[in-house]
Write a protein that holds these residues in place. Structure first.
Motif, PDB file in Angstrom:
ATOM      1  N   HIS A 141       0.898  -1.019  -0.097  1.00  0.00           N
ATOM      2  CA  HIS A 141      -0.098   0.229  -0.034  1.00  0.00           C
ATOM      3  C   HIS A 141       1.021   1.227   0.037  1.00  0.00           C
ATOM      4  CE1 HIS A 141      -2.216   3.153   2.289  1.00  0.00           C
ATOM      5  NE2 HIS A 141      -3.280   2.738   0.928  1.00  0.00           N
ATOM      6  N   THR A 198      -5.787   1.237  -5.796  1.00  0.00           N
ATOM      7  CA  THR A 198      -5.058   1.140  -4.523  1.00  0.00           C
ATOM      8  C   THR A 198      -6.249   1.109  -3.260  1.00  0.00           C
ATOM      9  OG1 THR A 198      -3.000   1.931  -5.443  1.00  0.00           O
ATOM     10  CG2 THR A 198      -3.200   1.809  -2.974  1.00  0.00           C
ATOM     11  N   GLU A 199      -6.990   2.298  -3.248  1.00  0.00           N
ATOM     12  CA  GLU A 199      -8.121   2.355  -2.542  1.00  0.00           C
ATOM     13  C   GLU A 199      -9.071   1.379  -2.575  1.00  0.00           C
ATOM     14  OE1 GLU A 199      -7.602   4.291   0.394  1.00  0.00           O
ATOM     15  OE2 GLU A 199      -5.482   4.768  -0.610  1.00  0.00           O
ATOM     16  N   VAL A 208      -7.344  -1.771  -0.910  1.00  0.00           N
ATOM     17  CA  VAL A 208      -7.126  -1.516   0.534  1.00  0.00           C
ATOM     18  C   VAL A 208      -8.343  -1.551   1.359  1.00  0.00           C
ATOM     19  CG1 VAL A 208      -6.336   0.337   2.170  1.00  0.00           C
ATOM     20  CG2 VAL A 208      -4.865  -0.301   0.448  1.00  0.00           C
ATOM     21  N   LEU A 220      -3.245  -5.316  -4.759  1.00  0.00           N
ATOM     22  CA  LEU A 220      -1.990  -4.430  -3.977  1.00  0.00           C
ATOM     23  C   LEU A 220      -0.666  -4.713  -4.466  1.00  0.00           C
ATOM     24  CD1 LEU A 220      -3.408  -4.322  -0.261  1.00  0.00           C
ATOM     25  CD2 LEU A 220      -3.165  -2.304  -1.937  1.00  0.00           C
TER      26      LEU A 220
END
Length: 126
Positions: free
Chosen positions: A64, A77-78, A81, A115
């Motif tokens: 991350h 990415t978010e 995550v 990720l």
């Protein structure tokens, strides 16, 4: 070193345990510990648990941070995550690690791999 995959809850120590007067014997009918982390320790032992924690907790945190290098990867990415965090927290309440047919395990696996990919490569902008 652990009892082996799904070996503890089906062992004689649990199934044929003597039940006291004030006990209900609920452990005799259990198939898992309702906590993925506890089940990982019981199943794989301490070395396996440390490997699981590295692969499913530590490495995604590092990835991350590495994915933040690429501004194009922020949205993806978010997403990964959030899925990873949900499944990591959910693992405290349910046992789903290494169960191939469980959609939560598949979601966690995809988020960890995702990720890793967004930390390694930049998403091509359109």
């Amino acid at each position: 070193l652990g009892y082996g995959f799904e070996g503890f809850w089906g062992s004689d120590a649990v199934k044929r345990a003597e039940i006291g007067e004030s006990e209900t014997g609920i452990a005799q009918g259990m198939v898992h510990g309702h906590n993925s982390y506890v089940d990982a320790v019981v199943t794989l032992g301490l070395p396996g648990f440390l490997l699981v924690m590295y692969v499913l907790v530590w490495r995604p945190l590092v990835d991350h941070g590495a994915a933040k290098r690429f501004a194009e990867n922020d949205a993806l990415t978010e997403l990964f995550v959030r899925i990873w965090l949900f499944t990591a927290y959910s693992a405290c309440l349910e046992s789903f690690f290494f169960r191939r047919a469980d959609p939560v395990w598949f979601s966690m696996l995809l988020s960890v791999l995702g990720l890793r990919l967004v930390a390694t490569w930049r998403v091509r902008p359109d």
